[in-house]
Design an enzyme around this catalytic site. Structure first.
Site, PDB file in Angstrom:
ATOM      1  CG  ASP A  48      -4.655  69.725  26.481  1.00  0.00           C
ATOM      2  OD1 ASP A  48      -4.181  70.496  25.627  1.00  0.00           O
ATOM      3  OD2 ASP A  48      -5.165  70.108  27.545  1.00  0.00           O
TER       4      ASP A  48
ATOM      5  CG  ASP B 256      -5.808  65.830  32.402  1.00  0.00           C
ATOM      6  OD1 ASP B 256      -6.373  66.618  31.617  1.00  0.00           O
ATOM      7  OD2 ASP B 256      -4.725  66.094  32.958  1.00  0.00           O
TER       8      ASP B 256
ATOM      9  CG  ASN C 174      -2.260  16.904  14.071  1.00  0.00           C
ATOM     10  OD1 ASN C 174      -1.448  16.563  13.210  1.00  0.00           O
ATOM     11  ND2 ASN C 174      -1.893  17.322  15.270  1.00  0.00           N
TER      12      ASN C 174
ATOM     13  CG  ASN D  72      -7.646  19.454  21.504  1.00  0.00           C
ATOM     14  OD1 ASN D  72      -7.044  20.198  20.736  1.00  0.00           O
ATOM     15  ND2 ASN D  72      -8.685  19.852  22.222  1.00  0.00           N
TER      16      ASN D  72
END
Length: 849
Positions: free
Chosen positions: A331, A592, A660, A685
């Site tokens: 608005d 609002d 990996n 890890n």
């Protein structure tokens, strides 16, 4: 207290005396002491459960991954077969990983809980005969609440008194039109729509005012009974959808890898249990275990940073949509304009100043007892010294269907009704018009002159209201049916100037790829005048009446091209939002008002302000502590930084982990021993994940926040394959050095490759975290410190007494020389691969990075 709070009791059938007796309450409200006792008895007035075991459950959820559970089970089986030491090490590593995730997520949850308190809903209650403002969560059965337009109904309650009360019960009935409520018992068998004396939690007041006695709170309310279903209807964000698809992709790769590696190792006559543990450890290594924690921490850190910019995030997952937003609908009042309405003038039918029009406008504004609004405040501010001998008899409050407010007044000589509202609505009520000379003329004769005046004032940028009055017979109390045969008196002009600097703000939004669209109920001429003043040259405008005539397909074509939607009805806001979303845009809506809740729900990002009515704040994902687009601008930037840092972890985890684990899987097929023991895989890890926990505080390059960002699975998949395979190439080079040049045995091979894989994985973080060459983008302080810490840990671990626990040994000095060369070549290759990967402009625009 008797059993009125039993959910089986149909409280709407009770008269007020009986209800008060059963609740042990009175019309002066509860005492603070009694309210405290009831709060302990019934619990907080919320439909969300907060179990006391939530901390324990949060810790246990760190181990809910099926692969992790299988690994724990297999480790325990290994202990049963005599390998207790390895089992303890594996379980310890799993426990540490779980604790790190728990610690991060708990900190994030606590931070968000604190932020939500800043936008807590409140309501007016009678306590000990005094009106107090308390949080909605503290309302208890027996409380007497006072309600007005925009208020959220804080519990299921019985009306004590009401005046022109209209309530939105769409959540229960599906009916979009407000329902009128009034005092008086109804039958026990009355359907929801027929319970005219009862108000229900989850609905809100559209217009009017009331006092009500709270009967049910929290999960015992009608809303509480259906809350689980309503919560399930919360739409999945693009970010949540992306994370889910990413999880499915990793699950498929992990499952395939586990089956192939386990089968191959068994066929190669390697120990079955060791092969199974190794396969599961690989699966754990491939799965970014800390992803949920990293996401939570990133989002919570972003929420804290956004809070420092006066932006409070209620739903964490909406941060991603905030960063992805490319259309913002709002608005104009308070966002584009100052939000401080000033009275321009009071004019008669001919456009001349009129003191009578001003006086009648002031009577209407000052005497009304309903919803306070900036227009009435502006009128009253200009008439502070006006004498008043009128007394309010009755009023018909403003609502968004009638778009007008009527008050009935009388003094010793006069008994009148005064109405103000939208011009067309007021003209429709009038049969005559009073000229500046005090003559009465038929409204049709004046219609052309009045419309010309209205057009002239609107083009000048004034919001223009109509004012009318009529005489009322003494003793008669007006109703809506009396709003007819009125006398048009004149115009009230109002002006709300554009915010200072709004031109630059809109320009900055455009530069960030966010296009602003104004949705307003004001007429098209006023809206166009404002657009020109704020720098929107040749604005494309669409009116509510035109939208009404359009099909969804036609609107979908026009809406993205439109700058201003004017003369829009409340229910059309939601339609505009939905059409823009279906066109592929990420849409934010800032509202609002009482009628903004449906649009706030429909938008990808619902944005409200802390001064908004309750129903708007409840519907919003994000609440601004300041009604300022500059605040929103900062929030968008923070949202994009949060998303960028989250994606960094995904890129790091997928590229390094995939490389990996792929290398380990391949090596296990030609080596006579496992390339890494299961406990070594898990330690790898854990150590590679540790620096990445600091990614939430990492710096973000400006280029990553210039445009809206979207989740792109194809981009992530390509990144994982290219950088994962690049990582594997240098892993195999390391294998060659260890086997062919150093002639490593099993323990030296495992120690050497563990050292190289961890160091290369943590250093590649510095490469993939930025699109630029790594030396041009300095990492955050905590990420840099964590990287150095892990680097030193890995280099010194084989030299310590802990090495034997993990099966490590000291490495020959020549290996470190070869490793340094391999890592330097790897980083240079990664820089070249990154340059090639981001080279195409089209690829970069697709990137979620």
């Amino acid at each position: 207290m008797e059993s009125i709070t039993d959910t089986e009791i149909k409280f709407w059938q009770l008269d007020m005396e009986t209800a008060c007796h059963r609740l042990s309450a009175g019309l002066k409200g509860l005492s603070d002491q009694e309210a405290g006792m009831r709060l302990r008895q019934y619990g907080p007035n919320t439909i969300r459960n907060h179990p006391k075991t939530s901390v324990l459950l949060l810790f246990l959820t760190q181990f809910k991954n099926p692969v992790t559970l299988l690994l724990i089970a297999a480790a325990l089986l290994s202990a049963g077969l005599g390998d207790v030491a390895d089992t303890v090490i594996i379980l310890t590593i799993v426990l540490i990983s779980g604790f790190l995730g728990f610690w991060q997520e708990k900190g994030a949850a606590d931070a968000v809980k604190g932020l939500l308190k800043l936008v807590q809903l409140h309501c007016d209650v009678q306590r000990g005969g005094q009106l107090k403002v308390i949080p909605v969560e503290e309302v208890v059965p027996g409380d007497l609440v006072t309600l007005s337009a925009g208020d959220f109904i804080p519990g299921d309650c019985l009306l004590v008194d009401s005046q022109e009360l209209f309530v939105d019960e769409a959540a229960f009935t599906g009916e979009s039109f407000p329902v009128e409520k009034s005092y008086g018992a109804v039958t026990a068998t009355a359907p929801m729509a027929g319970r005219s004396n009862a108000l229900f939690m989850g609905s809100h007041v559209i217009s009017g005012k009331a006092k009500a006695l709270i009967v049910q709170t929290g999960a015992r309310t009608e809303f509480g009974k259906i809350s689980a279903e309503l919560m399930n209807q919360i739409p999945e964000t693009d970010f949540e959808r992306g994370i889910r698809k990413f999880g499915y992709m990793l699950m498929e790769i992990t499952l395939l890898l586990v089956i192939i590696i386990f089968a191959a190792n068994v066929l190669l006559h390697k120990p079955v249990l060791d092969s199974f543990l190794f396969s599961l450890a690989l699966a754990v290594g491939l799965t970014p275990q800390l992803l949920p924690a990293i996401i939570s921490v990133n989002l919570a850190t972003g929420a804290r940073r956004m809070a420092s910019q006066q932006v409070i995030v209620k739903r964490l997952s909406s941060i991603e949509n905030f960063g992805s937003m490319n259309i913002l609908c709002t608005d104009k009042t308070g966002t584009i304009t100052e939000g401080k309405v000033t009275l321009g003038d009071s004019l008669d039918c001919n456009g001349n100043h009129s003191d009578k029009v001003l006086h009648y406008a002031w009577l209407n504004a000052a005497m009304q007892q309903g919803f306070h609004n900036p227009i009435d405040e502006a009128i009253c501010a200009l008439c502070t010294k006006t004498e008043n001998d009128y007394r309010l008899i009755a009023e018909i409050p403003y609502d968004f269907i009638r778009k007008r407010l009527t008050v009935q007044l009388r003094n010793e000589n006069t008994h009148i009704a005064v109405t103000k509202g939208s011009l067309q609505g007021i003209l429709a009520l009038c049969s005559q018009a009073e000229t500046g000379e005090g003559k009465y003329v038929g409204i049709r004769e004046m219609e052309r002159v009045l419309n010309e005046q209205y057009t002239k004032l609107s083009e000048a940028g004034y919001r223009t209201l109509g004012l009318a009055y009529k005489s009322i017979d003494r003793g008669h109390i007006i109703t809506r049916e009396d709003e007819c045969d009125m006398i048009f008196l004149g115009f009230i002009t109002l002006f709300d100037p554009p915010k200072t600097g709004i031109y630059d703000t809109i320009k900055n939004l455009n530069e960030l790829g966010v296009r602003l669209k104004i949705i307003t109920g004001d007429n098209a001429l006023v809206a166009k005048s404002l657009a020109l003043r704020i720098g929107i040259g040749q604005p494309r405008l669409l009116t509510g009446s035109a939208i009404q005539k359009m099909s969804n397909a036609a609107l979908a074509h026009q809406a993205p091209l439109t700058d201003i939607f004017a003369e829009v009805e409340p229910n059309q806001k939601e339609r505009i939002i939905m059409v823009l979303k279906k066109a592929g845009h990420v849409v934010g809506f800032m509202g609002d008002g009482i009628n903004d809740a449906p649009a706030l729900h429909a938008a990808d990002v619902g944005i409200s302000v802390n001064t908004a009515v309750d129903v708007a704040k409840e519907a919003a994902d994000i609440v601004l502590l300041s009604q300022n687009l500059n605040v929103l601008l900062e929030g968008i930037l923070e949202g994009r930084k949060t998303f960028a840092n989250t994606m960094k972890y995904i890129f790091m985890a997928t590229s390094a982990n995939f490389g990996n684990m792929f290398s380990m899987a391949g090596a296990s097929l030609f080596l006579p021993f496992l390339p890494l023991l299961p406990k070594q895989v898990l330690l790898t890890n854990l150590l590679t994940d540790f620096p990445e926990m600091a990614i939430a505080t990492d710096r973000v390059d400006d280029i990553n926040i210039r445009t809206p960002q979207r989740w792109d699975m194809r981009f992530i998949r390509r990144f994982m394959v290219i950088f994962g395979l690049l990582s594997s190439i240098y892993d195999y080079l390391t294998f060659g050095v260890l086997l062919l040049l150093i002639h490593a045995n099993e323990k030296i091979f495992q120690t050497g490759w563990f050292t190289e894989s961890v160091i290369s994985a943590i250093l590649i973080v510095l490469i993939v975290r930025t699109r630029f060459p790594f030396f041009r983008s300095i990492p955050g302080k905590y990420l840099f410190i964590a990287t150095i810490m892990i680097l030193l840990t890995v280099l010194t671990l084989p030299l310590t007494s802990f090495a034997a626990w993990f099966g490590f040994v000291q490495l020959p000095f020549t290996f470190y020389s070869w490793m340094l060369l391999i890592i330097i070549c790897y980083m240079l290759s990664a820089e070249l691969a990154k340059y090639w990967f981001y080279r195409g402009a089209a690829s970069f625009e697709k990137a979620a990075f």
